[in-house]
Design an enzyme around this catalytic site. Structure first.
Site, PDB file in Angstrom:
ATOM      1  N   ASP A  46       0.844  -1.196   0.000  1.00  8.12           N
ATOM      2  CA  ASP A  46       0.000   0.000   0.000  1.00  8.12           C
ATOM      3  C   ASP A  46       0.885   1.254   0.000  1.00  8.12           C
ATOM      4  O   ASP A  46       1.732   1.425   0.870  1.00  8.12           O
ATOM      5  CB  ASP A  46      -0.925  -0.012   1.222  1.00  8.12           C
ATOM      6  CG  ASP A  46      -2.099   0.933   1.070  1.00  8.12           C
ATOM      7  OD1 ASP A  46      -1.886   2.089   0.645  1.00  8.12           O
ATOM      8  OD2 ASP A  46      -3.234   0.529   1.378  1.00  8.12           O
ATOM      9  N   SER A  87      -7.345   3.831  -0.964  1.00  8.87           N
ATOM     10  CA  SER A  87      -7.056   2.400  -0.957  1.00  8.87           C
ATOM     11  C   SER A  87      -8.302   1.549  -1.193  1.00  8.87           C
ATOM     12  O   SER A  87      -8.204   0.431  -1.694  1.00  8.87           O
ATOM     13  CB  SER A  87      -6.405   2.002   0.365  1.00  8.87           C
ATOM     14  OG  SER A  87      -5.139   2.621   0.460  1.00  8.87           O
ATOM     15  N   THR A 140      -8.041  -2.225   2.056  1.00 12.97           N
ATOM     16  CA  THR A 140      -7.423  -3.056   1.014  1.00 12.97           C
ATOM     17  C   THR A 140      -7.904  -4.513   1.084  1.00 12.97           C
ATOM     18  O   THR A 140      -8.464  -5.019   0.107  1.00 12.97           O
ATOM     19  CB  THR A 140      -5.885  -2.960   1.086  1.00 12.97           C
ATOM     20  OG1 THR A 140      -5.515  -1.584   1.123  1.00 12.97           O
ATOM     21  CG2 THR A 140      -5.235  -3.639  -0.107  1.00 12.97           C
ATOM     22  N   GLU A 260      -0.797  -8.107   1.960  1.00 10.57           N
ATOM     23  CA  GLU A 260      -0.612  -6.651   1.912  1.00 10.57           C
ATOM     24  C   GLU A 260       0.433  -6.169   2.917  1.00 10.57           C
ATOM     25  O   GLU A 260       0.365  -6.483   4.108  1.00 10.57           O
ATOM     26  CB  GLU A 260      -1.923  -5.907   2.204  1.00 10.57           C
ATOM     27  CG  GLU A 260      -1.743  -4.400   1.947  1.00 10.57           C
ATOM     28  CD  GLU A 260      -2.812  -3.512   2.543  1.00 10.57           C
ATOM     29  OE1 GLU A 260      -2.947  -2.376   2.053  1.00 10.57           O
ATOM     30  OE2 GLU A 260      -3.491  -3.922   3.501  1.00 10.57           O
ATOM     31  N   ASP A 265       2.162   2.730   3.322  1.00 12.74           N
ATOM     32  CA  ASP A 265       1.292   3.891   3.102  1.00 12.74           C
ATOM     33  C   ASP A 265       1.266   4.826   4.309  1.00 12.74           C
ATOM     34  O   ASP A 265       1.325   6.055   4.149  1.00 12.74           O
ATOM     35  CB  ASP A 265      -0.123   3.369   2.812  1.00 12.74           C
ATOM     36  CG  ASP A 265      -1.159   4.467   2.723  1.00 12.74           C
ATOM     37  OD1 ASP A 265      -1.073   5.282   1.787  1.00 12.74           O
ATOM     38  OD2 ASP A 265      -2.053   4.506   3.583  1.00 12.74           O
ATOM     39  N   HIS A 269       2.102   8.788   4.575  1.00 12.26           N
ATOM     40  CA  HIS A 269       1.217   9.843   5.087  1.00 12.26           C
ATOM     41  C   HIS A 269       1.934  10.696   6.127  1.00 12.26           C
ATOM     42  O   HIS A 269       1.731  11.903   6.186  1.00 12.26           O
ATOM     43  CB  HIS A 269      -0.040   9.234   5.718  1.00 12.26           C
ATOM     44  CG  HIS A 269      -1.054   8.769   4.724  1.00 12.26           C
ATOM     45  ND1 HIS A 269      -1.796   9.644   3.961  1.00 12.26           N
ATOM     46  CD2 HIS A 269      -1.460   7.527   4.362  1.00 12.26           C
ATOM     47  CE1 HIS A 269      -2.614   8.956   3.177  1.00 12.26           C
ATOM     48  NE2 HIS A 269      -2.429   7.665   3.394  1.00 12.26           N
ATOM     49  N   ASP A 307      -1.557   0.124  -4.674  1.00 13.63           N
ATOM     50  CA  ASP A 307      -2.811   0.761  -5.088  1.00 13.63           C
ATOM     51  C   ASP A 307      -2.551   2.169  -5.624  1.00 13.63           C
ATOM     52  O   ASP A 307      -3.216   2.660  -6.515  1.00 13.63           O
ATOM     53  CB  ASP A 307      -3.824   0.792  -3.930  1.00 13.63           C
ATOM     54  CG  ASP A 307      -3.178   1.075  -2.582  1.00 13.63           C
ATOM     55  OD1 ASP A 307      -1.963   1.387  -2.528  1.00 13.63           O
ATOM     56  OD2 ASP A 307      -3.896   0.995  -1.570  1.00 13.63           O
ATOM     57  N   HIS A 308      -1.506   2.821  -5.049  1.00 11.64           N
ATOM     58  CA  HIS A 308      -1.144   4.204  -5.411  1.00 11.64           C
ATOM     59  C   HIS A 308       0.160   4.516  -4.705  1.00 11.64           C
ATOM     60  O   HIS A 308       0.595   3.757  -3.835  1.00 11.64           O
ATOM     61  CB  HIS A 308      -2.229   5.176  -4.926  1.00 11.64           C
ATOM     62  CG  HIS A 308      -2.540   4.959  -3.474  1.00 11.64           C
ATOM     63  ND1 HIS A 308      -1.693   5.328  -2.458  1.00 11.64           N
ATOM     64  CD2 HIS A 308      -3.587   4.316  -2.869  1.00 11.64           C
ATOM     65  CE1 HIS A 308      -2.187   4.959  -1.306  1.00 11.64           C
ATOM     66  NE2 HIS A 308      -3.344   4.323  -1.506  1.00 11.64           N
TER      67      HIS A 308
HETATM   68 ZN    ZN Z   1      -3.184   5.978   2.376  1.00 15.91          ZN
HETATM   69 MG    MG Z   2      -4.197  -0.775   2.691  1.00 16.16          MG
END
Ligand code: ZN
Ligand code: MG
Length: 382
Positions: A46, A87, A140, A260, A265, A269, A307-308
């Site tokens: 993620d 997500s 996710t 995952e 992620d 952040h 995902d990004h």
């Molecule tokens: Zn995020």
């Molecule tokens: Mg996730």
């Protein structure tokens, strides 16, 4: 002239000692194009964009398990209502093949449930599994087994997991099962009643359990979100291999496993480069274990993607091998193309540039699922 030569030698000496070329990577196995996959292991880091991968690689003596993947592509991450996905919409695109609105879990833009690849795999007799470093009801993983209009409906997502009966589950979030606010049900207890081998972090360590592969298995790694790698979490690589091994024995028809690395992620952040790199290297260790599993057989497709990207991260000038200086442009997700790595039968399908929803279609094609029964029609994003 003489001085120039000395300068050149010094430069070369510096260059050669600082930029060692990587050792030749382990043997990359190429399959006959079109060979179907009995098993698929989809691994999502993620928030793991190219900068995150690169920073982890340079920190790890210039090596990353992704170098062993023979086919590489990029996906377009945008969602139905936003150029930059979250997500939930990102995972729903992979799981169900539809572009949907941010916050949606396994539903189309009109909030209608859409069958996921995990659900279809189960209907085809395959075993299913989810291994994550977030709560197991997080966006996710949830997008693969649940259908909810909003990602924050954690207790409803837990109920969806009860209905879907995923065969192998490892992740946090026990509280959404046994300390529920919406009802007084104890889903942790109900899982045992359903026949699950039910365990949690406060009772037993995962590697101390003798698992019966014919009976469903669930292990809660925490009450709420699991700790980060820096605070002692260490189960992802072990549980990923355990899951693949368990599922390969659970059904003769094959399996679908989602893994995952959830917290890459979160460190994006919070703009914390060093901790982000640790999370990415933990995910890299999980990839290594899964590759070991897949390369010992010829029926398992492994796909690694994100995902990004998160944080708009860059590797700054002044960075050195094993000492990466990171910088971030945002505390949010960004809209760059996201890399996709594929290994195993039908891996060739994943080369190129395509929408994130194509990953769903390519996985169905890799399994050899009948196109005629594909109900999920891609809607064009705004
Ligand atoms: Zn995020
Ligand atoms: Mg996730």
């Amino acid at each position: 002239m003489y001085e120039k030569k000395i300068l050149l030698s010094l430069f070369l000496l510096f260059f050669l000692t600082n930029c060692k070329s990587p050792e030749p990577s382990a043997e990359t196995k190429i399959y006959t194009p079109g060979k179907k996959a009995k098993n698929i292991i989809l691994m999502i880091g993620d928030g793991m964009g190219l900068a995150q991968i690169t920073a982890a690689m340079y920190t790890n003596k210039n090596r990353i398990a992704l170098e062993q993947f023979p086919y590489i592509g990029f996906h377009k991450q945008h969602s139905y209502n936003d150029l930059i996905t979250d997500s939930a919409a990102g995972a729903t695109a992979f799981a169900c093949g539809v572009k949907t609105y941010n916050n949606a879990i396994g539903v189309s833009p009109d909030t209608v449930a859409v069958e996921s690849i995990l659900e279809e795999a189960k209907l085809q007799g395959k075993a299913t599994g989810v291994v994550v470093t977030s709560i197991i009801v997080h966006a996710t993983p949830a997008s693969f087994y649940a259908h909810q209009p909003l990602r924050v409906f954690y207790e409803d997502i837990a109920l969806d997991l009860m209905d879907e009966e995923v065969d192998f589950v490892v992740g946090g979030g026990k509280a959404y099962f046994n300390q529920r606010k919406n009802d007084n049900r104890n889903l942790y207890f109900e899982l045992t009643e359903k026949g699950y081998q039910t365990y949690s972090f406060d009772e037993k360590t995962m590697n101390g359990i003798t698992i019966n592969p014919s009976q469903n298995f669930i292990y809660f790694t925490s009450n709420y979100q699991p700790p980060e790698i820096e605070s002692g979490r260490n189960y992802l690589p072990y549980a990923s291999l355990l899951g693949a091994d368990f599922l390969s024995k659970h059904s003769e028809e094959g399996f679908f496993l989602l893994v995952e690395g959830s917290q890459i992620d979160w460190r994006g952040h919070s703009n914390e480069g060093k901790r982000m790199i640790k999370e990415t290297l933990d995910f890299n260790n999980a990839i290594k274990r899964v590759l070991d599993f897949a390369s010992r057989r010829d029926d398992t497709l492994v796909i690694v993607t994100a995902d990004h990207e998160t944080g708009g991260m860059a590797i700054q000038p002044g960075s050195k091998m094993r000492k990466i200086e990171t910088a971030f442009t945002t505390n949010n997700h960004t809209g760059t193309l996201v890399p996709v790595f594929a290994f195993g039968p039908s891996a060739e399908l994943f080369a190129g540039i395509y929408d994130n929803t194509e990953i769903y279609k390519k996985m169905r094609e890799a399994y050899g699922f009948d196109d005629a029964v594909a109900k999920n029609i891609d809607n064009t994003a705004k």
